[in-house]
Design an enzyme around this catalytic site. Structure first.
Site, PDB file in Angstrom:
ATOM      1  N   GLY A  89       0.835  -1.203   0.000  1.00 43.02           N
ATOM      2  CA  GLY A  89       0.000   0.000   0.000  1.00 43.02           C
ATOM      3  C   GLY A  89       0.868   1.251   0.000  1.00 43.02           C
ATOM      4  N   SER A  90       2.012   1.179   0.673  1.00 43.69           N
ATOM      5  CA  SER A  90       2.926   2.328   0.692  1.00 43.69           C
ATOM      6  C   SER A  90       3.449   2.602  -0.707  1.00 43.69           C
ATOM      7  CB  SER A  90       4.109   2.041   1.627  1.00 43.69           C
ATOM      8  OG  SER A  90       3.641   1.715   2.904  1.00 43.69           O
ATOM      9  N   ASP A 193      -7.427   1.589   4.419  1.00 43.51           N
ATOM     10  CA  ASP A 193      -8.198   1.072   5.551  1.00 43.51           C
ATOM     11  C   ASP A 193      -9.689   1.006   5.247  1.00 43.51           C
ATOM     12  OD1 ASP A 193      -5.788   1.189   6.778  1.00 43.51           O
ATOM     13  OD2 ASP A 193      -6.219   2.992   7.942  1.00 43.51           O
ATOM     14  N   SER A 214      -4.250  -1.395   0.371  1.00 43.76           N
ATOM     15  CA  SER A 214      -3.173  -2.268   0.878  1.00 43.76           C
ATOM     16  C   SER A 214      -3.683  -3.692   1.068  1.00 43.76           C
ATOM     17  CB  SER A 214      -2.691  -1.743   2.234  1.00 43.76           C
ATOM     18  OG  SER A 214      -1.936  -2.727   2.916  1.00 43.76           O
ATOM     19  N   HIS A 219      -5.344  -6.104   6.600  1.00 42.73           N
ATOM     20  CA  HIS A 219      -6.367  -5.379   5.825  1.00 42.73           C
ATOM     21  C   HIS A 219      -7.504  -6.309   5.367  1.00 42.73           C
ATOM     22  CE1 HIS A 219      -4.162  -1.473   5.559  1.00 42.73           C
ATOM     23  NE2 HIS A 219      -3.244  -2.283   6.056  1.00 42.73           N
ATOM     24  N   ASN A 291      11.456  -0.004  -8.827  1.00 41.67           N
ATOM     25  CA  ASN A 291      10.900  -1.330  -9.092  1.00 41.67           C
ATOM     26  C   ASN A 291      10.032  -1.722  -7.903  1.00 41.67           C
ATOM     27  OD1 ASN A 291      10.177  -3.929  -9.483  1.00 41.67           O
ATOM     28  ND2 ASN A 291      12.240  -4.754  -9.674  1.00 41.67           N
TER      29      ASN A 291
HETATM   30  C1  LIG Z   1      -3.972   4.416   5.775  1.00 37.00           C
HETATM   31  C2  LIG Z   1      -2.799   3.571   5.361  1.00 37.00           C
HETATM   32  N1  LIG Z   1      -2.074   3.939   4.300  1.00 37.00           N
HETATM   33  C3  LIG Z   1      -1.035   3.199   3.862  1.00 37.00           C
HETATM   34  C4  LIG Z   1      -0.681   2.031   4.496  1.00 37.00           C
HETATM   35  C5  LIG Z   1       0.498   1.242   4.006  1.00 37.00           C
HETATM   36  O1  LIG Z   1       0.169  -0.028   3.507  1.00 37.00           O
HETATM   37  P1  LIG Z   1       1.278  -1.185   3.435  1.00 37.00           P
HETATM   38  O2  LIG Z   1       1.492  -1.684   4.815  1.00 37.00           O
HETATM   39  O3  LIG Z   1       0.693  -2.216   2.529  1.00 37.00           O
HETATM   40  O4  LIG Z   1       2.509  -0.570   2.876  1.00 37.00           O
HETATM   41  C6  LIG Z   1      -1.398   1.605   5.608  1.00 37.00           C
HETATM   42  C7  LIG Z   1      -1.011   0.359   6.293  1.00 37.00           C
HETATM   43  O5  LIG Z   1      -1.643  -0.178   7.161  1.00 37.00           O
HETATM   44  C8  LIG Z   1      -2.489   2.388   6.053  1.00 37.00           C
HETATM   45  O6  LIG Z   1      -3.226   2.014   7.118  1.00 37.00           O
END
Ligand SMILES: Cc1ncc(COP(=O)(O)O)c(C=O)c1O
Length: 440
Positions: A89-90, A193, A214, A219, A291
């Site tokens: 998700g990041s 979320d 994510s 999740h 990447n």
């Molecule tokens: C609101 C929000 N954005 C971004 C992320 C990042 O997701 P990931 O852990 O898959 O990188 C999270 C992770 O829990 C999140 O709660």
């Protein structure tokens, strides 16, 4: 014997009714007294078969046909024109902001409004893409950003609002849409979320220029790690794909990669202005990329998980209601509710302890008691993010008093379907004991 035969035998031996087989997963094979995880993979033999099947049948193994199928099915389910899967998700947030900056031609240090209370990788991509995050305090009633405060932060450099509803729970989206229309700014959704949450029957992401999601195990659906960027502007997704795939200009995906001339039909053309011979489009780099590709196995798992989404959504809502009733037996405590127009796909159960008492120790006492009794709790992420070392000097954290209060008064417990009826009974027992201790 071929590996395929060996694996077929193995898969046949997976009895879906045998809980012990999956007891390695969070909360599977649980018995009273075991820890209760707040979330985790809600899996059975279908995900295992899909994962192994993708390892056996893919030619390339990295992001390919399974990932592409998942992107298409995900878009269909959540009503987008186009989606791109990445490895988290990041990463989804990172390439989404990069793509939007390129598409809308934002200048360096144009402003993006975000909530002061939330997850770091909603904010970091703004900084990483040389834009300026402008922070807004929360409304303590629903813990979401205050739209009145938000409106005060809009300047002639504001390009977008980057929204991330707290634990999936929508705020007044009508008011948000009024603001974006009035000030002609874009709405970007960090939907990590809130996958599947709705406002007046529409997905929250409907009016967004792009949204992210994510698939980390906490999740709604999980591919182990993974994330998705989605949009109704296909060019935004093509740009996001370039950023996630080394900066490559070629936009062939999945089976299109098998076409020797590419989906555009002109793979070998004079693509470079300063080179007058033909060059392979796959080796033309249009943006400075990364990447962040997922492996194909994650797409295969995602397809199975997606087929379970409606069931997961229902159970999360049911668990949230049951747990709200249980926790609200504690004097001084309230659970955040959904608004009338919302259908929240709850990420967790937001618990507020002694709202109006800055000296309250209820949160710390309760969290300690729950953890001692093996019920996992979670902080509402960073609380006031400006108090954290990574954001030092950006804005004064004291200007965001409600976000700071989150650290003292707010936490959450899970409501994922890995929490069963028997676990909810156990949670009730733990909470009842806490109440008894309080009155002694
Ligand atoms: C609101 C929000 N954005 C971004 C992320 C990042 O997701 P990931 O852990 O898959 O990188 C999270 C992770 O829990 C999140 O709660």
């Amino acid at each position: 014997m071929s590996i395929n035969n060996l694996v077929d035998d193995f898969l046949e031996s997976l009895d879906p009714t045998n809980e012990d087989l999956f007891s390695y997963l969070a909360n599977k094979g649980w018995s009273n007294g075991d820890p209760i995880y707040y979330s985790g993979p809600y899996w059975d033999q279908k995900e295992i078969s899909a994962a192994i099947g993708s390892l056996l049948n893919a030619k390339w193994l990295s992001s390919g046909e399974q990932v592409n199928k998942f992107e298409v099915e995900f878009s269909r389910k959540f009503e987008f024109k186009s989606s791109l899967m990445v490895n988290s998700g990041s990463s989804a947030n990172l390439v989404m902001i990069a793509a939007l900056k390129e598409y809308f031609e934002w200048d360096d240090y144009d402003e993006i409004i975000v909530c002061a209370c939330g997850f770091p990788t909603t904010i970091n991509p703004i900084l990483q893409n040389k834009l300026k995050p402008v922070f807004v305090d929360i409304d303590f009633d629903d813990l979401n950003w205050s739209l009145d405060e938000l409106e005060k932060k809009i300047t002639n450099r504001t390009k977008a609002l980057f929204s991330s509803p707290v634990l999936g729970n929508p705020y007044d989206m009508d008011k948000l849409f009024e603001i974006i229309n009035q000030y002609k700014i874009h709405y970007i959704a960090d939907n990590c979320d809130s996958l599947g949450s709705k406002w007046k029957g529409d997905y929250l992401t409907k009016n967004s220029v792009a949204s992210s999601c994510s698939f980390y195990p906490a999740h709604h659906i999980t591919t182990i790690e993974g994330g998705m960027v989605s949009s109704n502007i296909p060019e935004v997704i093509s740009l996001a794909r370039s950023f996630a795939w080394w900066g490559r200009a070629c936009y062939c995906v999945g089976a299109q990669n098998k076409l020797s001339n590419g989906v555009c039909g002109k793979r070998f053309s004079k693509w470079l202005q300063n080179y007058d011979r033909e060059i392979d489009h796959k080796y033309v780099f249009s943006v400075q990329g990364y990447n962040l590709k997922p492996i194909d196995m994650l797409g295969a798992i995602g397809l199975v998980q997606l087929s379970k989404y409606d069931h997961i959504h229902r159970i999360r809502r049911q668990n949230k209601d049951k747990l709200s009733d249980i926790f609200e037996k504690i004097p001084g405590l309230r659970v955040v509710k959904e608004k009338t127009n919302a259908e929240t796909s709850w990420f967790g159960v937001p618990i507020v302890c002694d709202d109006d008492d800055p000296k309250s120790t209820l949160k710390s006492q309760l969290v300690q008691f729950l953890e001692e009794n093996k019920l996992q709790t979670r902080n509402y992420f960073a609380g006031n993010i400006l108090k954290h070392p990574a954001y030092k000097g950006m804005e004064d954290p004291n200007d965001f008093p409600n976000a700071s209060k989150v650290l003292d008064n707010v936490f959450f417990v899970g409501c994922s379907p890995v929490i069963t009826e028997a676990m909810i009974d156990r949670i009730e027992e733990i909470v009842d004991n806490f109440v008894i201790n309080l009155s002694n």
